[in-house]
Design a protein around this motif. Structure first.
Motif, mmCIF file in Angstrom:
data_model
loop_
_atom_site.group_PDB
_atom_site.id
_atom_site.type_symbol
_atom_site.label_atom_id
_atom_site.label_comp_id
_atom_site.label_asym_id
_atom_site.label_seq_id
_atom_site.Cartn_x
_atom_site.Cartn_y
_atom_site.Cartn_z
ATOM 1 N N GLY A 126 0.802 -1.213 0.000
ATOM 2 C CA GLY A 126 0.000 0.000 0.000
ATOM 3 C C GLY A 126 0.835 1.264 0.000
ATOM 4 O O GLY A 126 2.052 1.244 0.109
ATOM 5 N N GLY A 127 0.138 2.399 -0.118
ATOM 6 C CA GLY A 127 0.780 3.701 -0.008
ATOM 7 C C GLY A 127 1.141 4.329 -1.334
ATOM 8 O O GLY A 127 1.596 5.472 -1.360
ATOM 9 N N ALA A 128 0.966 3.613 -2.435
ATOM 10 C CA ALA A 128 1.296 4.166 -3.751
ATOM 11 C C ALA A 128 0.628 3.308 -4.818
ATOM 12 O O ALA A 128 0.175 2.193 -4.544
ATOM 13 N N THR A 129 0.567 3.838 -6.034
ATOM 14 C CA THR A 129 0.076 3.060 -7.169
ATOM 15 C C THR A 129 1.289 2.572 -7.945
ATOM 16 O O THR A 129 1.884 3.319 -8.725
ATOM 17 N N ALA A 130 1.669 1.333 -7.691
ATOM 18 C CA ALA A 130 2.872 0.770 -8.317
ATOM 19 C C ALA A 130 2.796 -0.745 -8.256
ATOM 20 O O ALA A 130 2.068 -1.320 -7.445
ATOM 21 N N ARG A 131 3.560 -1.403 -9.134
ATOM 22 C CA ARG A 131 3.599 -2.860 -9.171
ATOM 23 C C ARG A 131 4.655 -3.353 -8.183
ATOM 24 O O ARG A 131 5.813 -2.955 -8.254
ATOM 25 N N PRO A 132 4.297 -4.252 -7.262
ATOM 26 C CA PRO A 132 5.245 -4.676 -6.232
ATOM 27 C C PRO A 132 6.049 -5.911 -6.625
ATOM 28 O O PRO A 132 5.704 -6.638 -7.557
ATOM 29 N N PHE A 133 7.132 -6.132 -5.874
ATOM 30 C CA PHE A 133 7.842 -7.412 -5.902
ATOM 31 C C PHE A 133 7.162 -8.342 -4.902
ATOM 32 O O PHE A 133 6.808 -7.933 -3.790
ATOM 33 N N ILE A 134 6.988 -9.596 -5.290
ATOM 34 C CA ILE A 134 6.292 -10.568 -4.439
ATOM 35 C C ILE A 134 7.279 -11.636 -3.983
ATOM 36 O O ILE A 134 8.097 -12.122 -4.759
ATOM 37 N N PHE A 146 10.636 -0.462 -3.169
ATOM 38 C CA PHE A 146 10.875 -1.379 -4.290
ATOM 39 C C PHE A 146 9.652 -1.386 -5.203
ATOM 40 O O PHE A 146 8.542 -1.622 -4.739
ATOM 41 N N ARG A 147 9.883 -1.144 -6.480
ATOM 42 C CA ARG A 147 8.784 -1.169 -7.443
ATOM 43 C C ARG A 147 9.210 -1.970 -8.661
ATOM 44 O O ARG A 147 10.252 -1.698 -9.257
ATOM 45 N N ASN A 148 8.384 -2.957 -8.985
ATOM 46 C CA ASN A 148 8.721 -3.918 -10.035
ATOM 47 C C ASN A 148 8.298 -3.364 -11.392
ATOM 48 O O ASN A 148 7.379 -3.879 -12.045
ATOM 49 N N GLU A 149 8.988 -2.310 -11.788
ATOM 50 C CA GLU A 149 8.610 -1.598 -13.005
ATOM 51 C C GLU A 149 9.847 -1.382 -13.880
ATOM 52 O O GLU A 149 10.907 -1.963 -13.640
ATOM 53 N N GLY A 150 9.707 -0.526 -14.885
ATOM 54 C CA GLY A 150 10.785 -0.315 -15.839
ATOM 55 C C GLY A 150 11.998 0.372 -15.234
ATOM 56 O O GLY A 150 11.942 0.949 -14.142
ATOM 57 N N MET A 151 13.112 0.292 -15.972
ATOM 58 C CA MET A 151 14.351 0.928 -15.568
ATOM 59 C C MET A 151 14.774 1.904 -16.660
ATOM 60 O O MET A 151 14.725 1.590 -17.844
ATOM 61 N N ARG A 165 16.940 6.167 -16.950
ATOM 62 C CA ARG A 165 17.909 7.064 -16.328
ATOM 63 C C ARG A 165 17.404 7.699 -15.036
ATOM 64 O O ARG A 165 18.191 8.263 -14.261
ATOM 65 N N THR A 166 16.095 7.610 -14.773
ATOM 66 C CA THR A 166 15.558 8.186 -13.541
ATOM 67 C C THR A 166 14.822 7.155 -12.687
ATOM 68 O O THR A 166 14.215 7.527 -11.682
ATOM 69 N N HIS A 167 14.853 5.877 -13.086
ATOM 70 C CA HIS A 167 14.143 4.842 -12.329
ATOM 71 C C HIS A 167 15.054 3.641 -12.072
ATOM 72 O O HIS A 167 15.696 3.133 -12.998
ATOM 73 N N ASN A 168 15.086 3.212 -10.829
ATOM 74 C CA ASN A 168 15.747 1.970 -10.438
ATOM 75 C C ASN A 168 14.742 1.187 -9.600
ATOM 76 O O ASN A 168 13.994 1.795 -8.813
ATOM 77 N N PRO A 169 14.651 -0.138 -9.750
ATOM 78 C CA PRO A 169 13.625 -0.884 -9.008
ATOM 79 C C PRO A 169 13.776 -0.788 -7.491
ATOM 80 O O PRO A 169 12.802 -0.950 -6.762
ATOM 81 N N GLU A 170 14.972 -0.520 -7.005
ATOM 82 C CA GLU A 170 15.215 -0.283 -5.583
ATOM 83 C C GLU A 170 15.661 1.164 -5.441
ATOM 84 O O GLU A 170 16.637 1.583 -6.061
ATOM 85 N N PHE A 171 14.950 1.942 -4.653
ATOM 86 C CA PHE A 171 15.278 3.359 -4.547
ATOM 87 C C PHE A 171 15.067 3.832 -3.107
ATOM 88 O O PHE A 171 14.451 3.154 -2.285
ATOM 89 N N THR A 172 15.605 5.016 -2.808
ATOM 90 C CA THR A 172 15.524 5.570 -1.450
ATOM 91 C C THR A 172 14.588 6.758 -1.441
ATOM 92 O O THR A 172 14.686 7.640 -2.297
ATOM 93 N N GLN A 173 13.713 6.768 -0.479
ATOM 94 C CA GLN A 173 12.743 7.842 -0.355
ATOM 95 C C GLN A 173 12.659 8.292 1.099
ATOM 96 O O GLN A 173 12.743 7.479 2.012
ATOM 97 N N MET A 174 12.535 9.588 1.295
ATOM 98 C CA MET A 174 12.251 10.117 2.624
ATOM 99 C C MET A 174 10.782 10.497 2.678
ATOM 100 O O MET A 174 10.296 11.243 1.823
ATOM 101 N N GLU A 175 10.068 9.959 3.650
ATOM 102 C CA GLU A 175 8.678 10.343 3.857
ATOM 103 C C GLU A 175 8.522 10.920 5.249
ATOM 104 O O GLU A 175 9.094 10.392 6.215
ATOM 105 N N ILE A 176 7.752 12.002 5.351
ATOM 106 C CA ILE A 176 7.495 12.641 6.642
ATOM 107 C C ILE A 176 6.014 13.007 6.739
ATOM 108 O O ILE A 176 5.400 13.415 5.743
ATOM 109 N N TYR A 177 5.467 12.836 7.934
ATOM 110 C CA TYR A 177 4.066 13.155 8.208
ATOM 111 C C TYR A 177 4.013 14.001 9.473
ATOM 112 O O TYR A 177 4.606 13.633 10.494
#
Length: 553
Positions: free
Chosen positions: A265-273, A311-316, A318-330
Motif C-alpha cells: 500500500g501507499g502508492a500506485t505501483a507494481r510490487p515485488f512478491i 521497491f517497485r517492479n517496473e521499468g528501468m 535514467r531516472t528509475h531503479n527498481p530499488e530506490f531511497t525515499q524520505m517520507e514525513i508526516y
C-alpha cells in the motif's frame, strides 16, 4: 620448470622459465598448444582450469603472493594497523604545522611508482586522495637483510596493492609534499590488475574508465580509478544528514517501518512478491511506507519521518531503479500549504549547506532553490501546454484528447491515469525550475483529502524540477468512510487490468476509524534529489550498486 623454444626470426633457441606448473599450463594455453576443450585438460582439477583462464598479470600476482609467503610475510595480515594521518590533511596543514607530521602512520593503495635503484617514489591513494611517498632501501631495511626492498618492494609488489607506511613529511626539491618512509608493511596483495588511468603533472586524468558496464557493475573499481566519484556519495550523505538535522531540530522523530508487507500500500505501483515459509503467506516488498507512518500519527506521534528503501517492479531508465531511497514525513495538524512552505525551506537549506548558495548547475540549466517556488494547477498546466481544457472531461473525453495528442492509451486506464499520462507526456518537461504542480483530480489521489474549495480536486502537490517529479505530498485523507470508498474505486481499476491500482488495507482503515488528526505528508526521492544537486543525469551515477542483469561467470 624450463622449456626451450626456437625463434624463427633469429634462427636461434631461447629459454623460458616458469615459476610454477600453473604458469606453464597458462603459457601452453595462450600459445594454442592446448585448449580448454582438449582431452589433455579435461582431467585437470577445477582450480587448474581456472588458472588457464586468468590473464598473465593475474598469474604473476598469484605467484608473487606465494613468493611473499615463502619469505615469511603474510600478504593478508590480521593485525590492526594504526593510521594517524590522511593525504588531504597532510596536503592542507603540513606547511602550517610541520612539527605535527614528523612521526605519522598512513595506509593506502599503490597507484603509481618510480623505482630508481636504491630509492623510489610511490604514489598511494587513501579515502581522501593521493600523496607521494619516498622509499630508501637502507631506511626500510636498516640491517644487512635488504629483502624487503630488493625483492618484496621492487619485484613482488604491484599497483593496486595496499600498504601501510610510517615516517615523516617533507618537501622534495620540486616542492612536492611527500612522506619519507621509515617502515613499510604490506596490508593486502592485489590479485587483479586495475585499469590504467594516467594522471599528468597538473593532476589531469587521462584514459579515465568511463564504460558504464564496468563502472556500475564493479563500483569498487570505479571508486578506485575514478576517485572523484566518491564526492557524489559524500554529497549524498550530506543531503540526508542535512534533512535529518532539519527535522530533528524541529522535534520530529525518525522511525522504521516494515519492508516486508502483507499488502503493498501507499502508492500506485507494481510490487515485488515473495513468500514467507514459516507463515506460508505471500509478502510484498514495500512500494511505500506511507500507511505505516500514518498509523504512527494515529498512535499519538505528532511528526514522524523515515529514510526508506522502497521497491517497485517496473521499468528501468535514467531516472528509475527498481530499488530506490525515499524520505517520507508526516506532520499532524498541518496541510499541504504548510508542507509546500516547509519543502521550500528544506531544499533551500540543503543547497546552501552543499554549495553556499541556492544556485546549482544542472546539465544545461542553472537551478535556483531560493523560495518561494512557482505554483500551478495540474489542469491549468495541461491547458497551457496542450491547449486542451480537460477540467470537465470524463474518461471518454480524456481518451479522445490522448488520441489527438498521440498518447498511447490502454483499456485499463481510468480518468486519473489518463490525466497523468497527458501531463507526463506534454507538460512536465517544461518545468525546469522548482515548481509545485497542485490540485489534482480526485481519481489520481486515493489517499488525499478533497480540496476545501475546488470540487472534484484534492489537496495534493508534486514538486517538479528539471522536468522530473522530485516529491509528492498531500493533505492526508483521514475520513475512514471516504478512504474505503477510494480503495474500492481502486479495486475496480484493478479488475479492469490496472496492475498498479491500490489494494484495500483493512487494518489501515481500522486505524483511521480510531481517529487520525489532520495531517500533511510528503515523500521526497533521495536518488533524484542527489542527481539534481550533484549534476548527474543518470540515477545509476548516484546509487552505489544499481540493478543490472547478472553476469555469467
Amino acid at each position: 620448470m624450463t622449456i626451450i623454444r626456437h625463434c624463427e626470426e633469429r634462427s636461434s633457441l631461447y629459454f623460458i622459465t616458469f615459476p610454477n606448473y600453473y604458469s606453464f599450463l597458462h603459457y601452453l594455453w595462450r600459445h594454442n598448444f592446448i585448449t580448454m576443450e582438449s582431452e589433455n585438460t579435461e582431467s585437470l582439477r577445477p582450480f587448474v582450469r581456472e588458472t588457464l583462464e586468468k590473464s598473465e598479470q593475474e598469474i604473476f600476482r598469484r605467484s608473487a603472493a606465494e613468493e611473499i609467503r615463502k619469505l615469511g610475510i603474510d600478504p593478508y595480515p590480521a593485525a590492526l594497523y594504526e593510521v594517524t594521518a590522511n593525504s588531504i590533511d597532510i596536503h592542507a596543514n603540513y606547511e602550517r604545522n610541520p612539527e605535527d607530521y614528523q612521526n605519522i602512520s598512513i595506509a593506502g593503495r599503490i597507484m603509481s611508482r618510480r623505482i630508481m635503484g636504491n630509492a623510489s617514489f610511490v604514489e598511494i591513494q587513501d579515502q581522501t586522495g593521493r600523496i607521494q611517498i619516498y622509499l630508501k632501501r637502507d631506511d626500510i631495511c636498516p640491517t644487512e637483510d635488504k629483502t624487503l626492498y630488493n625483492t618484496v618492494f621492487k619485484k613482488l609488489l604491484d599497483i593496486g596493492d595496499i600498504i601501510g607506511v610510517k615516517g615523516f613529511v617533507f618537501k622534495t626539491n620540486t616542492g612536492t609534499t611527500s612522506i619519507h618512509v621509515n617502515s613499510l608493511t604490506l596490508l593486502c596483495k592485489s590479485l587483479r590488475p586495475l585499469p590504467v588511468v594516467k594522471v599528468d603533472s597538473e593532476g589531469k586524468a587521462h584514459d579515465v574508465v568511463s564504460d558504464p558496464e564496468l563502472r556500475y557493475r564493479q563500483r569498487y573499481v570505479d571508486l578506485i580509478v575514478n576517485p572523484q566519484v566518491k564526492n557524489v556519495f559524500i554529497q549524498r550523505a550530506k543531503i540526508m544528514n542535512t534533512m535529518r538535522n532539519f527535522f530533528n531540530e524541529r522535534g520530529y522523530l525518525e522511525v522504521e517501518t516494515p519492508v516486508l508487507q502483507s499488502i503493498p500500500g501507499g502508492a500506485t505501483a507494481r510490487p515485488f512478491i515473495t513468500h514467507h515459509n514459516a507463515l506460508d503467506i505471500p509478502l510484498y516488498m514495500r512500494i511505500a511506507n506511507e500507511l505505516y507512518l500514518k498509523r504512527l500519527i494515529v498512535g499519538g506521534f505528532d511528526a514522524v519521518y523515515e529514510f526508506a528503501k522502497d521497491f517497485r517492479n517496473e521499468g528501468m531508465d535514467r531516472t528509475h531503479n527498481p530499488e530506490f531511497t525515499q524520505m517520507e514525513i508526516y506532520v499532524a495538524y498541518k496541510d499541504y500549504e504548510w508542507m509546500m512552505q516547509m519543502t521550500e525551506e528544506l531544499l533551500e537549506k540543503i543547497a546552501i549547506e552543499l554549495y553556499g548558495t541556492t544556485v546549482v548547475p544542472c546539465g544545461d540549466y542553472t537551478l535556483d532553490f531560493k523560495h518561494p517556488f512557482k505554483r500551478i494547477g495540474i489542469l491549468d498546466a495541461i491547458k497551457e501546454h496542450t491547449g486542451e481544457d480537460v477540467s470537465e472531461m470524463d474518461e471518454e473525453g480524456l481518451k479522445k484528447v490522448c488520441q489527438k495528442l498521440g498518447i498511447h492509451v490502454e483499456a485499463s486506464m481510468g480518468k486519473g491515469k489518463l490525466v497523468d499520462e497527458i501531463f507526463s507526456a506534454k507538460c512536465e518537461k517544461h518545468y525546469v525550475q522548482p515548481t509545485f504542480i497542485i490540485d489534482y483530480p480526485v481519481e489520481m489521489s486515493p489517499l488525499t483529502k478533497k480540496h476545501r474549495s475546488k470540487p472534484g480536486l484534492v489537496e495534493r502537490f508534486e514538486l517538479m524540477i528539471n522536468g522530473k517529479e522530485l516529491a509528492n505530498a498531500y493533505s492526508e485523507l483521514n475520513d475512514p468512510v471516504e478512504q474505503r470508498t477510494r480503495f474500492e474505486e481502486q479495486m475496480k481499476l484493478a479488475a479492469r487490468g490496472d496492475d498498479e491500482a491500490m489494494t484495500i488495507d483493512n487494518d489501515f482503515l481500522r486505524a483511521l476509524e480510531y481517529g487520525m488528526p489532520p495531517t500533511a505528508g510528503i515523500g521526497i526521492g533521495i536518488d533524484r534529489l542527489t542527481m539534481l544537486l550533484t549534476n548527474n543525469p543518470s540515477i545509476q551515477d548516484v546509487i552505489f550498486f544499481p540493478q543490472m542483469r547478472p553476469e555469467n561467470f
